[in-house]
Design an enzyme around this catalytic site. Structure first.
Site, PDB file in Angstrom:
ATOM      1  CD  GLU A  91      10.735   4.324  68.773  1.00  0.00           C
ATOM      2  OE1 GLU A  91      11.057   3.247  68.270  1.00  0.00           O
ATOM      3  OE2 GLU A  91       9.903   4.419  69.685  1.00  0.00           O
ATOM      4  CE  LYS A 104      10.350   4.088  73.338  1.00  0.00           C
ATOM      5  NZ  LYS A 104       8.887   4.250  73.444  1.00  0.00           N
ATOM      6  CB  THR A 122      12.720   1.242  72.457  1.00  0.00           C
ATOM      7  OG1 THR A 122      11.428   0.649  72.572  1.00  0.00           O
ATOM      8  CG2 THR A 122      13.005   1.565  70.999  1.00  0.00           C
ATOM      9  CG  PHE A 163       9.254  -4.083  74.284  1.00  0.00           C
ATOM     10  CD1 PHE A 163       9.981  -3.020  74.781  1.00  0.00           C
ATOM     11  CD2 PHE A 163       8.465  -3.868  73.170  1.00  0.00           C
ATOM     12  CE1 PHE A 163       9.915  -1.771  74.185  1.00  0.00           C
ATOM     13  CE2 PHE A 163       8.388  -2.622  72.564  1.00  0.00           C
ATOM     14  CZ  PHE A 163       9.116  -1.567  73.073  1.00  0.00           C
ATOM     15  CG  ASP A 166       3.854   2.836  76.377  1.00  0.00           C
ATOM     16  OD1 ASP A 166       4.406   3.666  75.620  1.00  0.00           O
ATOM     17  OD2 ASP A 166       3.854   1.615  76.164  1.00  0.00           O
TER      18      ASP A 166
END
Length: 314
Positions: A89, A125, A149, A171, A16
């Protein structure tokens, strides 16, 4: 054997980070980025030439295009190191615009294609709003894989499964943060660690539900605050982990065993859930943590996207 090596035996490890120069140390299979990680990376001296190059090469183009070109450049660098996929993203400012999200996702894929990168190596994303999930469903039908996400609730996971998205990123750490802050002085860390961690509980519920009902969507735990959260989810399809926590796992030789198991989940007595838009919105509204963290997460990514815009404009 290190905990990192043990984890890789039954979970795909994903880095990440936007700092691709760290990737060779930990040898992850995939990598994920987001506006905040890219912003952090381009402020380092090592990466400022990429920023300058994108501005010089595409000067005069719309700012959103230059930003996407920069993000794709980072993705290409990452893909030269990792053997698998990179998540890129869509601008968080489009989180409530299905058509614009689809268009931006397709444009990102076209930009990667121009660099010789196959779409199979890209996950677009998208925030797990209702509009984002519907956009992802359209992208998937067009053969473009997606990563949903900012996912904090079971309802979001159910809707993503119905949309047949490739992957979700629940998350863990941000769920943990909310419950810890809400509990205040009543929070006892030892009593809420490992399998009792609210973020771990959430991902475990989603993983078991998907496996029980044969939902092919991959579950990738994300946003970790400590190694205990990671080891408590060993066996999850994927885990995306920051370089700092990857380093701690690589340094430890403590035993690490599988905790999530697809075969065990298939035998569980669970109820299948179906959600239309109204039911989704109501379920999300009833979950104060998920409602607050989704809105906060979008605002945070928007703020960093604006900062990145300003850097490029300057």
């Amino acid at each position: 054997m290190s905990q990192l090596d043990s984890l890789k035996q039954f979970t795909t490890v994903v880095a990440d980070t936007g700092d691709f120069k760290q990737l060779g140390v930990f040898l992850p299979t995939d990598a994920t980025t987001n506006p905040s990680l890219i912003l952090k990376a381009v402020q380092k001296a090592d990466y400022q030439p990429l920023l300058a190059e994108a501005v010089a090469k595409y000067r005069g183009r719309p700012l959103d295009e230059i930003t996407d070109r920069l993000i794709v450049r980072f993705g290409c660098e990452i893909l030269s190191i990792v053997p698998g996929r990179v998540s890129t993203e869509v601008d968080a400012r489009l989180s409530f615009d299905t058509a614009a999200t689809v268009a931006r996702g397709k444009r990102l894929i076209e930009m990667y294609a121009a660099e010789g990168i196959a779409k199979e190596r890209i996950l677009i994303k998208v925030a797990s709003t209702w509009e984002g999930i519907q956009a992802a469903a359209q992208l998937e039908k067009a053969g473009i894989r997606t990563n949903l996400t900012l996912l904090f609730s079971f309802a979001q996971a159910v809707a993503c499964g119905q949309a047949k998205v490739q992957l979700i990123s629940p998350f863990v750490g941000r769920i943990y943060d909310w419950y810890k802050k809400t509990a205040g002085t009543a929070w006892v860390e030892a009593d809420m660690a490992g399998a009792k961690d609210p973020g771990v509980i959430s991902v475990t519920q989603i993983y078991n539900y998907y496996k029980r009902f044969g939902i092919a969507t991959e579950v990738m735990g994300a946003s970790f605050r400590n190694v205990g959260q990671i080891t408590a989810l060993a066996g999850c399809d994927l885990l995306t982990i920051s370089p700092d926590l990857l380093a701690l796992l690589a340094e430890s030789n403590a035993p690490l065993n599988r905790t999530l198991d697809a075969k065990a989940a298939q035998a569980m007595d669970l109820e299948e859930v179906k959600l239309d838009e109204a039911a989704f919105r109501f379920a999300l509204n009833q979950d104060a943590m998920a409602t607050e963290k989704l809105a906060e997460g979008i605002r945070g990514f928007v703020a960093d996207a604006i900062k990145l815009d300003k850097l490029l404009a300057a």
